[in-house]
Design a protein around this motif. Structure first.
Motif, mmCIF file in Angstrom:
data_model
loop_
_atom_site.group_PDB
_atom_site.id
_atom_site.type_symbol
_atom_site.label_atom_id
_atom_site.label_comp_id
_atom_site.label_asym_id
_atom_site.label_seq_id
_atom_site.Cartn_x
_atom_site.Cartn_y
_atom_site.Cartn_z
ATOM 1 N N CYS C 187 0.975 -1.047 -0.161
ATOM 2 C CA CYS C 187 -0.104 0.024 0.009
ATOM 3 C C CYS C 187 0.811 1.252 -0.075
ATOM 4 O O CYS C 187 0.452 2.322 -0.473
ATOM 5 N N ALA C 188 2.130 1.081 0.703
ATOM 6 C CA ALA C 188 2.931 2.379 0.821
ATOM 7 C C ALA C 188 2.865 3.226 -0.622
ATOM 8 O O ALA C 188 2.669 4.262 -0.568
ATOM 9 N N PRO C 189 3.457 2.528 -1.587
ATOM 10 C CA PRO C 189 3.630 3.518 -2.990
ATOM 11 C C PRO C 189 2.406 4.176 -3.276
ATOM 12 O O PRO C 189 2.502 5.377 -3.642
ATOM 13 N N PHE C 190 1.297 3.448 -3.104
ATOM 14 C CA PHE C 190 0.093 4.162 -3.427
ATOM 15 C C PHE C 190 -0.438 5.384 -2.502
ATOM 16 O O PHE C 190 -1.035 6.404 -2.888
ATOM 17 N N LEU C 191 0.025 4.917 -1.225
ATOM 18 C CA LEU C 191 -0.345 5.921 -0.338
ATOM 19 C C LEU C 191 0.583 7.479 -0.602
ATOM 20 O O LEU C 191 0.163 8.451 -0.491
ATOM 21 N N LEU C 192 1.742 7.075 -0.683
ATOM 22 C CA LEU C 192 2.805 8.174 -1.413
ATOM 23 C C LEU C 192 2.332 9.016 -2.436
ATOM 24 O O LEU C 192 2.098 10.130 -2.510
ATOM 25 N N LEU C 193 1.670 7.944 -3.462
ATOM 26 C CA LEU C 193 1.216 8.676 -4.584
ATOM 27 C C LEU C 193 0.008 9.605 -4.380
ATOM 28 O O LEU C 193 -0.169 10.705 -4.670
ATOM 29 N N LEU C 194 -0.997 9.264 -3.417
ATOM 30 C CA LEU C 194 -2.214 9.688 -2.969
ATOM 31 C C LEU C 194 -1.740 11.378 -2.262
ATOM 32 O O LEU C 194 -2.392 12.177 -2.675
ATOM 33 N N VAL C 195 -0.698 10.966 -1.149
ATOM 34 C CA VAL C 195 -0.223 12.432 -0.522
ATOM 35 C C VAL C 195 0.210 13.294 -1.764
ATOM 36 O O VAL C 195 0.079 14.440 -1.805
ATOM 37 N N GLY C 196 1.061 12.837 -2.671
ATOM 38 C CA GLY C 196 1.789 13.667 -3.808
ATOM 39 C C GLY C 196 0.648 14.332 -4.372
ATOM 40 O O GLY C 196 0.746 15.474 -4.886
ATOM 41 N N VAL C 197 -0.354 13.443 -4.774
ATOM 42 C CA VAL C 197 -1.415 14.186 -5.721
ATOM 43 C C VAL C 197 -2.443 15.324 -5.000
ATOM 44 O O VAL C 197 -2.603 16.182 -5.626
ATOM 45 N N VAL C 198 -2.567 15.114 -3.844
ATOM 46 C CA VAL C 198 -3.213 15.962 -2.961
ATOM 47 C C VAL C 198 -2.606 17.039 -2.941
ATOM 48 O O VAL C 198 -2.918 18.283 -3.128
#
Lengths: 388, 573, 413, 120
Positions: C187-198
């Motif tokens: 999940c971590a990469p997707f979490l990072l991605l989410l944070v980045g996009v937000v």
């Protein structure tokens, strides 16, 4: 096996020996004549096409080589009947080749009932022939005019068993049994006792027997070459042995008997024989050399301590050596990979004891231990029967 | 020349038009989308790989001068020998032969011969060149890390157990596979959708037919190599149990997977060579190619039949009898279309007006050598003899007769043929012919003895051998040295032409195909307008102009649209 | 400078090439008409799909071969795959195919807003798919249902702790930690991605960069969908967690003739003793096995104990008595399928097939994001919708492969 | 190809599919998925694989024909796509049948159940 004469034969093709054809080694099995015949026929057919084609090409080049700018004599674009003829015509020849090849192939594929069965186990870089009853040897000994079937398996990578004189070849694939059969037609001659004695004397102390140099086996038989034909790693080119064809079954049985057990030779000597014959020499040196060997050297190994892959420190005593032979992957010396195959069921206790005795002679620690352990080893070998 | 005809000759390009000079600077090459420049970069790349692979081959031959080996001695000797022959095979197959004609010559020629401005996907084309470079880097890094000793076939379980850099090399081959797929895909689309008006399927030069057939194989077979190598990597790193018998996998399955690609790949290597030879023989005989349709169809037939015969690499590996016999039968079918081509080439020469130029010398040696290569294939397709000859030097000799005597010779012929077009310089034809002769003699001296070695039972991939084979091995080694000299000579001839060569006319050989209607070198935009397309082998309207040392096209006057000056903009951005 | 000329894109520069019609910016210089460009691209993508099919054929072939040779392994091992998750994922992919096909329609009819919505929904579905996949993978990794090289599934202790993995299965600390906590790592990469996009969306909003905000907004939803997928997977497996025992028992039943209800109970009781990491102690290993062996139900453990004794004997150098076979216990043990050389091969093929498929999904997400940006830029029109069509074809092929993977892997009876 | 005419309305090569068709296809696909999951709970014995593959192929045909526009595409593209399956079949069938024919000579490796790992 091609006699040394061959080199001369090739250098002077006009003086070619009748017994040895230009293209092939001896025809020493029932298959050979058939295969050679098919080969020769294809060769003649090919030449019958090739020579006229090239002659015609040469003629065209000479005849129609013109100065630049001159027009071609013809600008014909095609000739369908001619093209169809040379497309369809050769097909018949091809069908013939296919049929001939397949008939011989099916013969070579199907061993007759009641063939003499010899097991072959191949490993890097050694063939081990199993003659039944616990007799193993690295030479292949068969009987003349007797169908012989080889049941072959490999313990590591793919090998292939190839006997040019018999025109047979088959890959030995790990994970499955492959079979091969043939019927030898020419018995190996035996060299004179003087010659054998001379060679034996020469090779004394020289380590392994040099088949190429003497052109006969240590038992004094002329032999046919047996090669590994599928690339199998470092010593692929050293993975060869000899095929000896005996005149009668009795002669073979006698030879098997002579090689089945230690007999009256000393344990150390028998251990050395097994060391060479059973493939140990392929991976373990006895002089301390490490380069080019897969396993640790046996010099000074007996009675010394070694770090294992598991982190333990173990003394290489009789027990450890026995375990290493029967279950090689249990405790592997640090720095080596667990690749040694097990010899469980293939060596009798006497064999193992002999190997241990041989290893003792290679080690500075061996002499001291010898006296104390010798009695022990003797008793264990008399008390037990072969582990198979 | 009569006054009723117009002479058509494009003359010489200006520096602004010449694709080599219309923009300068290293970046203009690195980011070029011009198919001709990409083709030239490929040419440089494959020649460099060939030199590396060739030096390795010389190493092998010199080592085998004596039965116990000359070059690689000592305890690691066998190991080094194994790495050398593996890298020779892998580099020659993956980095040289497969991209040689399709990617180097093909990229340069396909759009021009077709009359198109570029390939359909120029960016994809450039990326496939960089994929090739990346693959080459992987191979070199495999060489530099711990070598590779599996043979170019990567047979399991050897490749899953050896401690050399199998993963680097297979990743390299995987990437090279994609490079090859993209090139093939590009050519199929280009030939299908970008033909100018009048360029019907049967007006296409035979080189395009051959390229099209090759591309079909590249698109259909190469992905299977991709997945095979990927599974091999998975097997090696994670032990997935598909190919490794230790985990109930089956090594013979690996061989099926591998050869489903690699046998058709043999036709990727040889089919474009057929195309080149068709052009060379027709142009240098100044005669219409004999049996155009048969040659065209036979290319497609070979491409499709090539998918049915992979099993003949497995005759001794323990396939079932049924499969073995079926594959043997299918194997013979593929020899027919190859034979058709050879017959048609010979018939083309008959009653022609043959010019023995350097390219023609290569074409004739091709016919000779490829015929030997093809005929010796019959011994290997026939089951009885294959069991004896499989994995011996006979196979080595057969393979090299087809791949070196065939593809390499055709590649050299093609390079010499189109060299004036590519660089705009003429080379010394006499020296070119001497080099061709040396190559021919050296090649035969190298590989003819190997047939004999094989049938006498010498297994291949042996670092040392029995003394009775020594004489033939020595002949072979001396032949290899001669071959090496010949190839070096040919390279020198071409390099000298770059510096000292005469300026090349648009049509130095008298070809009719569209590339000869461009200037030498072609302008970056190839054609200002869709060119007029006729029969690519109709030599009626070509005349030798002794004054200008060139061939010119003559044709009845016809009304052309008024000339317009082409844009001065480069064709790539 | 010529170099600079070369690098600067000048798409309109070829208008004066002598063509008798205008060359719009999206028409490459070497094509004559939009239709020629479209046809070329279409043939190109079809050929690419052909290579994809042949690429997958290797794995389908491996699958077919091993299923043919060892059907019992496939039946036994398929029980470990969650049909419910597989079916949900099939539905998700089918829906994404619908939205993708709809997106192609929108690009052809020039409905720009709808096109963005459709591409974003396709992306969201792809993310949900990956989320569910994450649950499936991490669940199996924790249980040791891996390829043969790392397979360690033990029916008596299906969820070993990190310490157990290190001590019993010889994994390194890091690997063991990864295997037991794989869901976080996935999940971590997707979490990072989410944070980045937000963060990107916020910055774009603050800087009033409307275009960037328009791109970031749907991407936030897309990234959130991944966690929606994870949640969905958790809910579906959570409802089934208590049925784990019977699950295993069913598989067990397929392997041999055990009284499966009994075996299931035994399994659960042992599992209970094992899942207390604090009381773990290597010595209890043997005790546990002996306990197991006492139960008549577990012949496997009994045979294993025998084998262990035999090996201990051998190692201690005791001479093997005559006539006794030195089989290291291998022959004596009933051949269950949940072993690394048996079930492991199934999972090896399972990971290869679904893994390569998942990589294709990731690739699809990449190109879809590119499409999304271009769609927001209003790049597509009636004459130039090729890229949407091509990506659509690729996406449908990925769906098509899953249509076959789902029954072949999940629905084996 | 360059020979194609250049029409003014610009929709000569675009075939937008009606929304109702897309939705119908989607619901048909979902329906088939439900069927295939449902039938897996029935024991059909050796027909099982055939039924499963048949349903999957029906779904694939729907996706191919409508979502991928194969029903409206150029015949050449259809041939290209379908011919790939011919080569896949060739590859899989021959490899599979050879494996089947030689399987009696296989020597499969079995190992102790994973519980055996406890001994370490």
């Amino acid at each position: 096996m091609i006699p040394a004469l061959t080199t001369m034969t090739l250098a002077l093709p006009l003086l070619a020996d009748h017994h040895d054809s230009f293209w092939f080694p001896d025809q020493a099995s029932t298959f050979a004549a058939g295969v050679d015949w098919v080969y020769d026929m294809i060769l003649y057919i090919s030449l019958a096409f090739f020579i006229p084609m090239m002659a015609f090409t040469a003629y065209s080049i000479v005849k129609y080589k013109k100065k630049r700018g001159e027009r071609a004599e013809s600008q014909v674009t095609h000739n369908t009947p001619l093209e169809l003829a040379w497309s369809i015509g050769p097909s018949f020849v091809l069908v013939w080749m296919f049929i001939q090849g397949s008939i011989s192939y099916l013969d070579m594929r199907t061993p007759p009932e009641g063939s003499y069965d010899i097991g072959v186990q191949s490993q890097k870089w050694k063939f081990i022939m199993d003659y039944g009853g616990g007799t193993f040897h690295d030479e292949l000994h068969v009987v003349k005019d007797e169908p012989t079937k080889l049941s072959m398996r490999s313990t590591d990578v793919i090998h292939a068993l190839f006997i040019p004189a018999f025109r047979v070849k088959k890959d030995i694939v790990p994970g499955r049994y492959n079979y091969l059969w043939f019927q030898a037609t020419i018995a190996s001659e035996k060299v004179s006792d003087e010659e054998l004695a001379k060679a034996k004397k020469q090779s004394e102390g020289g380590g392994t027997w040099d088949y190429d140099k003497y052109q006969f086996t240590p038992d004094g038989y002329r032999f046919y070459d047996l090669y590994c034909a599928e690339y199998c790693g470092t010593d692929h080119s050293e993975m060869q042995t000899a095929v000896v064809v005996h005149e009668t079954q009795a002669e073979l049985d006698e030879w098997i008997k002579a090689n089945s057990s230690r007999g009256d030779v000393s344990m150390v000597q028998w251990g050395e024989t097994l060391f060479n014959r059973r493939g140990c020499a392929g991976c373990h040196s006895i002089d301390g050399t490490k380069d080019g060997f897969t396993g640790p050297s046996f010099k000074d190994v007996y009675g010394s301590s070694h770090a294992m892959v598991s982190g333990e420190e173990l003394l290489a005593d009789d027990n450890y050596i026995r375990e290493s032979i029967l279950d090689p992957k249990a405790q592997v010396v640090a720095g080596y990979s667990p690749v040694m195959p097990t010899f469980k069921g293939q060596l009798s206790d006497d064999d193992i004891a002999s190997i241990i005795e041989f290893l003792k002679t290679l080690s500075v620690n061996g002499e001291a231990a010898d006296d104390a352990e010798a009695a022990d080893a003797e008793t264990s070998s008399t008390e037990t029967t072969p582990a198979s | 020349m009569s006054t009723a005809v117009t002479i058509r000759d494009p003359g010489y390009p200006t520096d602004r038009e010449n694709y080599l000079t219309n923009s300068s600077g290293i970046l203009s090459w690195i980011f070029t989308l011009d198919h001709k420049r990409i083709g030239m970069m490929y040419l440089a790349g494959v020649v460099a790989s060939f030199i590396v692979g060739g030096l390795l081959a010389l190493g092998i031959r010199v080592h085998l001068l004596r039965p116990d080996g000359v070059l690689f001695t000592g305890p690691e000797g066998n190991n080094i020998y194994n790495q050398v022959f593996t890298l020779h095979g892998a580099i020659m197959v993956f980095l040289f032969i497969i991209p040689s004609i399709p990617a180097a010559l093909g990229n340069f020629l396909v759009p021009i011969m077709l009359g198109a401005k570029d390939v359909a996907f120029p960016r994809l084309n450039l990326s496939s060149f960089y994929l090739w470079c990346a693959g080459a880097v992987f191979f070199v890094s495999a060489l530099l890390s711990s070598g590779l000793d599996t043979g170019w076939t990567f047979y399991t379980p050897y490749s899953t157990t050896t401690d050399t850099s199998v993963i680097l090399a297979t990743l390299g081959a995987f990437i090279l596979g994609f490079s090859s797929i993209f090139t093939g895909l590009n050519f199929i689309v280009t030939i299908n959708t970008m033909r100018p008006p009048g360029m019907t399927w049967f007006k296409m030069p035979l080189f395009l037919w051959a390229t099209y057939a090759t591309s079909i194989i590249q698109v259909l077979a190469t992905p299977v190599l991709g997945i095979t190598l990927l599974l091999l990597i998975a097997e090696r790193t994670m032990h997935v149990g598909i190919f490794d018998p230790e985990y109930n996998g089956d090594p013979v399955t690996y061989q099926h997977f591998f050869w489903f690609y690699s046998h058709p790949a043999v036709y990727i290597m040889i089919l474009p060579a057929f195309g080149v030879i068709s052009e060379l023989i027709s142009v240098n005989s100044h005669k219409h190619i004999f049996g155009y349709r048969f040659i065209a169809y036979s290319s497609i037939a070979i491409a499709l039949l090539g998918f049915l015969v992979w099993g003949h690499h497995l005759f001794t590996s323990g396939m079932s009898s049924l499969t073995t016999i079926v594959f043997s039968a299918l194997t013979f079918t593929v020899s027919i279309p190859s034979a058709i081509k050879v017959f048609n080439w010979i018939a083309t020469m008959y009653k022609g007006s043959i010019s023995l130029t350097t390219p023609m010398c290569y074409a004739i040696s091709f016919v000779f050598l490829f015929t030997i290569g093809g005929l010796t294939g019959l011994f290997l397709g026939t089951l009885a003899t294959d069991l004896h000859l499989h994995d011996t030097y006979f196979v080595v000799a057969h393979f090299h007769y087809v791949m070196v005597g065939g593809t390499l010779i055709a590649f050299l012929g093609g390079v010499f043929h189109w060299w004036p077009k590519m660089v705009g310089k003429m080379y010394n034809d006499m020296h070119g012919r001497i080099a061709a002769l040396l190559v021919f003699l050296g090649f035969n001296l190298t590989f003819l003895p190997q047939f004999l070695l094989g049938s006498r039972g010498m297994p291949r991939r042996y670092a040392t051998y029995d003394p009775e084979f020594a004489f033939l091995h020595q002949m072979s080694t001396y032949g290899a040295l001669l071959l090496g000299c010949g190839l070096l000579y040919a390279l020198v001839v071409l390099m000298i032409s770059l510096a000292k060569g005469k300026r090349a006319p648009a049509n130095p050989w008298g070809g009719i195909t569209l590339e000869w209607t461009c200037t030498s070198p072609p302008p970056y935009y190839n054609f200002e307008r869709p060119p007029i397309v006729g029969d690519p082998y109709d030599f009626h309207n070509v005349e030798w102009d002794a004054e200008g040392e060139r061939y010119v096209l003559t044709e009845p006057e016809r009304k052309l649209a008024p000339e317009e000056t082409p844009s001065e903009q480069p064709a790539h951005h | 400078m010529a170099t600079i000329d070369t690098l600067s894109p000048e798409p309109e520069a070829h208008d004066d090439h002598g063509h008798d019609h205008d060359h719009p910016p999206w028409l490459a210089h070497h094509f004559d008409t939009p239709e020629q460009q479209f046809d070329s691209g279409k043939l190109g993508i079809w050929l690419f799909l052909v290579t994809e099919i042949l690429f997958f054929s290797g794995m389908f072939c491996a699958y077919a071969m091993f299923r043919m040779l060892r059907p019992e392994i496939f039946e036994g091992s398929s029980q470990f795959l969650d049909t419910k998750l597989g079916a949900i994922n099939t539905g998700v992919l089918l829906f994404s195919s619908l939205t993708m096909a709809w997106a192609v329609r929108c690009s052809q009819t020039g409905e720009h807003k709808k096109l963005v919505v459709m591409i974003a929904s396709t992306l969201s579905c792809a993310m949900v798919f990956l989320g569910v996949k994450t649950i499936e993978y991490s669940h199996k990794w924790g249980m040791g249902l891996l390829f043969p090289g790392a397979y360690f599934y033990d029916e008596n202790n299906p969820h070993p702790t990190t310490e157990q993995l290190v001590s019993q299965h010889g994994f390194s600390e890091n690997t063991a930690y990864f295997l037991t906590h794989s869901i976080y790592f996935l999940c971590a990469p997707f979490l990072l991605l989410l944070v980045g996009v937000v963060i990107w969306a916020i910055i774009a909003k603050v800087k009033k960069n409307d275009f960037q905000f328009a791109v970031a907004k749907p991407l936030v939803v897309v990234c959130l969908s991944f966690f929606g997928g994870v949640g969905l997977g958790m809910i579906l497996t959570g409802s089934e967690e208590h049925a784990e025992g019977s699950h295993v028992a069913a598989a067990h039943h397929d392997a041999g003739e055990h009284d499966h209800a009994g075996a299931g109970e035994a399994t659960e009781s042992i599992a209970a003793t094992y899942t207390e990491p604090t009381t773990f102690n290597p010595a209890s290993d043997d005790a546990a096995v002996e306990l197991l062996a006492e139960s008549d139900l577990n012949t496997g453990a009994k045979a294993m104990l025998l084998a262990q004794e035999k090996q201990a004997e051998l190692a201690s150098g005791r001479v093997v008595a005559p006539g006794e076979d030195v089989d290291m216990g291998i022959e004596r043990i009933e051949r269950g399928v949940e072993t690394k050389r048996q079930a492991g091969v199934f999972f090896g093929i399972y990971y290869c097939m679904t893994g390569v498929h998942a990589i294709h999904i990731l690739g699809g997400i990449g190109v879809l994001v590119w499409l999304l940006v271009r769609a927001i830029r209003h790049d597509f029109n009636r004459q130039y919708f090729g890229p949407v069509d091509y990506v659509g074809l690729y996406w449908h092929l990925v769906d098509l492969i899953w249509i076959y993977l789902f029954p072949l892997l999940y629905l084996i009876r | 190809m360059a020979t194609h005419g250049h029409s003014d309305d610009g929709t000569d090569f675009a075939h937008p599919l009606p929304v109702w068709l897309l939705l119908t296809v989607f619901f048909a696909l979902v329906f088939l998925t439900i069927i295939t999951v449902a039938q897996s709970n029935l024991n059909l014995g050796s027909y099982d694989i055939a039924v499963v593959m048949l349903i999957a192929t029906m779904k694939a045909a729907l996706v191919g024909a409508f979502f991928m526009h194969l029903a409206y595409d150029k015949p050449f593209n259809v041939i290209v796509f379908l011919s790939s399956f011919v080569f896949v079949a060739l590859f899989v069938i021959i490899t599979l049948s050879d494996s089947k024919l030689t399987s009696p000579s296989f020597e499969p490796k079995f190992d102790e159940p994973a519980t055996g790992e406890l001994e370490r």
